[in-house]
Write an enzyme that holds these catalytic residues in place. Structure first.
Site, PDB file in Angstrom:
ATOM      1  CE  LYS A   1      -2.998   2.796   2.761  1.00 64.83           C
ATOM      2  NZ  LYS A   1      -3.636   3.030   4.065  1.00 64.83           N
TER       3      LYS A   1
ATOM      4  N   GLY B   1      -8.257   9.108   9.007  1.00 63.32           N
ATOM      5  CA  GLY B   1      -8.594   9.186  10.430  1.00 63.32           C
ATOM      6  C   GLY B   1      -9.650  10.209  10.797  1.00 63.32           C
TER       7      GLY B   1
ATOM      8  CB  ALA C   1      -8.178   7.612   3.960  1.00 64.61           C
ATOM      9  N   GLY C   2     -10.879   7.925   5.727  1.00 64.55           N
ATOM     10  CA  GLY C   2     -11.980   8.855   5.961  1.00 64.55           C
ATOM     11  C   GLY C   2     -13.312   8.212   6.300  1.00 64.55           C
TER      12      GLY C   2
ATOM     13  CG  ASN D   1      -6.711   1.220  11.321  1.00 63.29           C
ATOM     14  OD1 ASN D   1      -5.546   0.987  11.060  1.00 63.29           O
ATOM     15  ND2 ASN D   1      -7.141   1.037  12.558  1.00 63.29           N
ATOM     16  CB  THR D   2      -9.545   5.600  12.710  1.00 63.73           C
ATOM     17  OG1 THR D   2      -8.216   5.690  12.178  1.00 63.73           O
ATOM     18  CG2 THR D   2      -9.607   6.392  13.995  1.00 63.73           C
TER      19      THR D   2
END
Lengths: 65, 257
Positions: B96, B157, B184-185, B206-207
Site C-alpha cells: 500500500k 482518520g 481513508a476517511g 481502521n480508525t
C-alpha cells in the site's frame, strides 16, 4: 565503534551487520535493516561492514492502517 | 468476488490493524469483520522489547493476507526503501503505497506517488496506491503499472466519509474495469455502504473500528454495511430526482372532497 541504532547512539563491538544484530539481541528476529538509508537484505548482512557513525535502522512488523 | 492482483478475496472489507485497545480486541475485530486482508507497517524495533515479533505472530495466527504500507513516508526514496524492507519482512510483493505530501490533511503527494509507483511496479511490486479522486493522477498511476487504485474518501482518520462523492463517481465511471478501494476517511458503516453503492469494490477501514467504543461490534456492523452496499450496487439503485413522484398509484383514487 559508535553507531546510531534506530536514532540512538550505541557502542558495538561487532563489525558486520549480522553480528551487530546478534549483539543487540536481535538474532533470529523478523526484522528488516537499512544502513545510512539504504536497504540491506538479510542475505547481505554477514558481509555488510559497518563503520563508525553509521546510521542503522532495524524495523519490525507493527500495526498499520 | 473481489479480485485484487489475481487474488480472490471473500470479503470486501480491508481492515487496518492500528490503534486497537488490545491485541485480543484486534483479533476479535478481524474475525468479526470477515476481512481476509489486513494492513500492517514497519516500525523501529525497540531493543529488548520485541513487540514487533509478538504482533507478527498474532497476525500469522489469524490466517489473513497482509498488505504492508509505507505510512508516513514523505519522499520517493523513503517509500521505495520501505517497500523493499516490507517485502522482505512480510514475504509479499503487495504494497500500500503512501507518499504523504501535506501534514494537516495527510494528502498524498501525487507527483511522488506516481514516481514511486513506477519504480516499484518495474521491480515487480503489486502496488496499491493511496491517491485522491483526481482522474489525471489515476491515469498516470495506471500507466505506471498499478492495477488497483485506492482513492481517499476524506483525510485519514477524520471519519467524515466521502468528501467528494461527485469526483469519486467520475473516477469510478472513467475506469470501470479497475478495482478500486475507498481508503481513508470512512467513519461509520453508512459511509462504507455508500462507497459500495457507488460501485467501489471495497473499503479499507481502521480508525472507525479501532476507536469505536466496541470495536468488535463495529467491525461486524461494517461487514453488514459493505455487504448491503454491494448488493444495492448490483441491484441498480434508482436515479435521484428533484421533485416528488407519488409512489401510490393516482389512478382510481376516490373523489371524497
Amino acid at each position: 565503534m559508535k553507531i546510531e541504532v534506530n536514532g540512538q547512539w550505541q557502542e558495538v563491538a561487532a563489525q558486520d551487520l549480522a553480528a551487530v544484530l546478534a549483539e543487540l539481541g536481535l538474532a533470529g528476529a523478523v526484522v528488516a535493516t537499512a544502513v545510512n538509508g539504504e536497504f540491506v537484505p538479510a542475505p547481505a548482512r554477514p558481509t555488510a561492514r559497518l563503520a563508525e557513525g553509521d546510521r542503522l535502522e532495524v524495523l519490525s512488523p507493527m500495526q498499520g492502517g | 468476488m473481489l479480485k485484487l492482483y489475481e487474488v480472490e478475496l471473500g470479503s470486501r472489507v480491508l481492515l487496518g490493524t492500528a490503534r486497537y485497545p488490545s491485541p485480543a480486541i484486534l483479533m476479535e475485530a478481524v474475525k468479526a469483520s470477515g476481512t481476509q486482508l489486513v494492513t500492517v507497517s514497519l516500525r523501529r524495533e525497540a531493543a529488548g522489547e520485541r513487540a514487533g515479533q509478538g504482533f507478527w505472530s498474532l497476525i500469522r495466527d489469524l490466517g489473513v493476507r497482509v498488505l504492508p504500507n509505507t505510512a508516513a513516508c514523505h519522499s520517493v526514496k523513503e517509500a521505495v526503501t520501505t517497500a523493499h524492507m516490507a517485502r522482505e519482512v512480510f514475504g509479499t510483493s503487495w504494497v500500500k503505497l503512501e507518499v504523504i505530501g501535506e501534514d494537516d490533511t495527510l494528502q498524498p503527494d501525487v507527483f511522488a506517488l506516481v514516481e514511486a509507483a513506477r519504480i516499484l511496479a518495474r521491480e515487480g511490486f503489486e502496488v496499491f496506491p493511496y491517491t485522491t479522486e483526481d482522474l489525471v493522477v489515476a491515469e498516470r498511476l495506471l500507466e505506471a503499472g498499478c492495477r488497483v487504485l485506492m482513492p481517499w474518501g476524506s483525510p485519514i482518520g477524520c471519519g467524515r466519509g466521502l468528501n467528494n462523492p461527485f469526483g469519486l463517481k467520475a473516477l469510478r465511471a472513467r475506469f470501470p474495469a479497475v478495482p478500486m478501494v475507498i481508503d481513508a476517511g470512512i467513519g461509520v458503516p453508512s459511509h462504507a455502504a455508500q462507497s459500495l453503492e457507488l460501485g467501489f469494490d471495497a473499503v479499507l477501514i481502521n480508525t472507525a473500528v479501532s476507536q469505536a467504543v466496541d470495536p468488535v461490534r463495529m467491525a461486524a456492523a461494517f461487514a453488514r454495511a459493505v455487504a448491503a452496499g454491494r448488493e444495492a450496487y448490483l441491484a441498480g439503485p434508482m436515479e435521484p430526482r428533484d421533485m416528488a413522484v407519488p409512489s401510490t398509484p393516482v389512478i382510481g383514487k376516490a373523489f371524497l372532497g
